[in-house]
Design an enzyme around this catalytic site. Sequence first.
Site, PDB file in Angstrom:
ATOM      1  N   ASP A  45       0.921  -1.092  -0.043  1.00  0.00           N
ATOM      2  CA  ASP A  45       0.102   0.081   0.024  1.00  0.00           C
ATOM      3  C   ASP A  45       0.844   1.358   0.075  1.00  0.00           C
ATOM      4  O   ASP A  45       2.130   1.066   0.390  1.00  0.00           O
ATOM      5  CB  ASP A  45      -0.846   0.047   1.199  1.00  0.00           C
ATOM      6  N   HIS A  84       3.871  -2.305   2.993  1.00  0.00           N
ATOM      7  CA  HIS A  84       3.846  -0.736   2.435  1.00  0.00           C
ATOM      8  C   HIS A  84       5.171  -0.439   1.845  1.00  0.00           C
ATOM      9  O   HIS A  84       6.257  -0.727   2.312  1.00  0.00           O
ATOM     10  CB  HIS A  84       3.645   0.091   3.542  1.00  0.00           C
TER      11      HIS A  84
HETATM   12 NI    NI Z   1      -2.549   3.305   3.524  1.00  0.00          NI
END
Ligand code: NI
Length: 405
Positions: A88, A231
Amino acid sequence: MNRLYSFFLALLLLLACTACVGRAAAPDPAPGQAAAPLDAAAAQPPEPEDGPEEEGVPEEEPPAPPEPEEPYVRVIDPAKPMVALTFDDGPDAACSSQILDILEEHHALATFFEVGRNVAACPEPVGRMVELGCEVGSHSNAHKDLSKLRKSSLLRDLDTADEAFVLAGAPAPLLVRPPYGAVNKTVKTATGRAMVTWTVDTEDWRSRDAQKVIDYVQSYGELDGEIVLMHSIYESTVEAVRVLVPWLQEQGYQLVTVTELMAYYYGELPQPDHFYGYTYFASHGRTDAPIELPSMYLPQEAPEAPPAAGQEQSPGPVSDAPDASDTPDVPPEPFDPTGIIAVSAPDPEPEEAPEPPAGEASEPLPPAEPPAPPQEEPEKPAKQSQDAKPVSPGVSVPNPAMFYP
Ligand code: NI
């Protein structure tokens, strides 16, 4: 004198004949051995009349022919374990590229849920994701809590993100991962997209420690069918991925995209206006009827030309201009320019979310917030809502470009 000359001539002929007979009677050298030269004549090429003479040819290792570069063909076995790595909050110029290097090296794919404004600022990694066959999903445009936006603002945010994706060379994503995993009914069922969260949270954003991420995944236990959240904006995550990708493959896991996981493991394709969260994944197991995605491995063809500003894809109120008609009956824009997947008409339900702060859209956007822990899903089991939801005709024959390059 004449007689003496004849004698020497005869002697020479006799010697020559003797030499010929002696050479012909000489034993063949043992296989594998080089024939020892008897005299200067033996250094000449072997005479072809004797068949067994060939055995005397030295048997050296023939030089290996150059191996042709075989193109790698990716094959997913639906019966074998698989896991979807997801990243992400990118793209990040440095970290995204490094993660893509690792994936490419290991012939692995992953799904990137990218923030639209980050895509606009750094589009290059998105094009490479598409080329490699990775899946590009949306993580909204501004990484806001979507559950707190009015519906019109929500749709505008997602549409703005889609424009950035298309400009970067990716199809407008069907998959959306709501920031913080925050959803309400509108987010889950009225955006024309498929909302998907995760099942394994590495909390890489919290620790920023590669070893902790590695330890968490390696000690998690069974990962078959799981969606791992990371991430792509932390160097520590890159280092964790460098270890985890080969480790997962050594454990027998196929590294697939989210849509591949849905099709091959769960036996269905993500549907618009459906929410795939903890409840869904906890209540579904490996399917007996995996869905084949025949075009999924094809590389992306030439990126579609971005639409002219304000044309076609945004015929209605979706524009940068202030939207005075911020009413709940604004229809969502179909995300599929091909029209293959029809988007059902939105429910004219009243807004659930409070009014966003004034001037929200024009003020500078803060950097992406670190993700919050996943929220408990207050909704009823996704299975029920899916059953109640009419499935658009044609969804079972998806346009691969919807999911893949
Ligand atoms: Ni996010």
